[in-house]
Design an enzyme around this catalytic site. Sequence first.
Site, mmCIF file in Angstrom:
data_model
loop_
_atom_site.group_PDB
_atom_site.id
_atom_site.type_symbol
_atom_site.label_atom_id
_atom_site.label_comp_id
_atom_site.label_asym_id
_atom_site.label_seq_id
_atom_site.Cartn_x
_atom_site.Cartn_y
_atom_site.Cartn_z
ATOM 1 N N CYS A 84 -18.419 6.223 19.493
ATOM 2 C CA CYS A 84 -19.197 7.093 18.604
ATOM 3 C C CYS A 84 -20.687 6.693 18.619
ATOM 4 C CB CYS A 84 -18.602 7.070 17.196
ATOM 5 S SG CYS A 84 -18.968 8.579 16.267
ATOM 6 N N HIS A 171 -12.979 8.138 17.815
ATOM 7 C CA HIS A 171 -12.504 6.832 17.344
ATOM 8 C C HIS A 171 -11.066 6.553 17.806
ATOM 9 C CE1 HIS A 171 -15.891 5.841 14.667
ATOM 10 N NE2 HIS A 171 -15.976 7.149 14.491
ATOM 11 N N GLU A 173 -9.501 3.803 17.475
ATOM 12 C CA GLU A 173 -8.881 2.805 16.602
ATOM 13 C C GLU A 173 -8.129 3.395 15.412
ATOM 14 O OE1 GLU A 173 -13.209 3.164 15.110
ATOM 15 O OE2 GLU A 173 -12.063 3.447 16.949
#
EC number: 6.3.5.2
Length: 514
Positions: A84, A171, A173
Amino acid sequence: MQNNIDKVLILDFGSQFTQLITRRIRELNVYSEIHPFHVSIDFIKEFKPKAIILSGGPSSVYEEDAPKVDKQLFELGMPILGICYGMQIIVYSMGGKVESADKREYGKAEIEITNHESIFKSFGKSNIVWMSHGDSIKSIPEGFELIAKTPNTELAAIENKQKNIYAIQFHPEVVHTENGIKIIENFLFNICKCERNWNMGSFIEYEIKRIRETVGDKNVILGLSGGVDSSVAAVLIEKAIGKQLKCIFVNNGLLRKDEDKKVVEVFRDNFNIDLIYVDASKRFLDKLAGVTDPEQKRKVIGHEFVSVFNDEAKKIENVGFLAQGTLYPDVIESVSLRGSSAVIKSHHNVGGLPKDMKFELLEPFRELFKDEVREIGLELKLPEDIVYRQPFPGPGLAVRILGDITEERVKILQEADDIVVSEIKKAGLYRKLWQSFAILLPVKSVGVMGDGRTYEQVCAVRAVESVDAMTADWAKIDYNVLGIISNRIINEVKGINRVVYDISSKPPATIEWE
């Protein structure tokens, strides 16, 4: 930290998900650390990371005061993954163009993968990802090529194979990104060639040796609370230095039912730890008489704890260290974007110890997350009911008794709370919930028992689901379970005739009532 393990360096630009990146990597048995984005190139070289990850963040790279990195970072030859804002900083620093997006992208999006090598190896044609950005990349630096796009983001992922730099506008994660862990795995193991050599077994061996070398022949004192962190720390340190560890357990009269007996039984009887038990319950309750303000309660309890702990610590000879169960999130919170000179937060119980007590801090878990500490506890054969114990506030039941704190009201709440925990465990919910407990309210209500009218206290039940306590949802517990809890409390706890269930989430409410 051990020198013989592969390490990933995460440079933090302020994303709410940065800790999550670290956790995901460690779950893959690779060690990772978070440091501020502005660490020096010399620090990075000395750290010797196998890989570098640039986190997301709330800034716009083209703004004058936006966080930037030293451009030498991209010439070190180390594999880099930008996430990002991390992608945008790579593009901006290396000659590409970033602008405010015509259409912001937040939430789920479908990427079309145009290159199935490197980070998208073994992926299908498309994948659902989680976006969170208001800027977009208009042009990429020389040497980079497009590897994924979305209908709104033409440049959703790029790579420069020659420099080993990869960047994604979403993202991986977060759980909302499908196959997010696979992206991280591809980066760590296919590109960076990391070894899976981070585990709690090797950590225990290393830490025991380090504690012995650090402590020498000095004694170590530890404020044992019965919670997860101090309990696991006590057993680990005892394994390293035996009777040189002196644990001080203060009963402030505000503990859960029979907690003092359980702590003594587990640590003194089962683990043979040198435990100093101090029953200061009357002292604390006397000081709290008439105190109803939550902050004042905390101050009184904190002050008294320091005073009691200090009195006991002075009786112990040859003390060189004060052990604490500080965890990695506390360290990150203190040093991240504010720089490494920020003061690390101290445990609330010992943060106010007098300055003339010149002990060095011993913090064996300052590089670990809570789930890793639990894993160590299991390895060290601590009982599961301690290892998986839910968080309990430092001031104890004082912040769950609204209004006056008296010995009678403490006993009433202890009984009610014990029923809540017991039934939550019976229902198989205890480990699924972040916290579940009872609160005694400062109001009375009318009730009917048998043929008589009652006018007794009201008890609230609170149960929440959370990952990190920053946000929490009220738990949708089966009505039958709630019914059993209510019936048992009203029938078994003298002084309560009404039970209510708290259906507030955080925010706007906090988890604890005070």
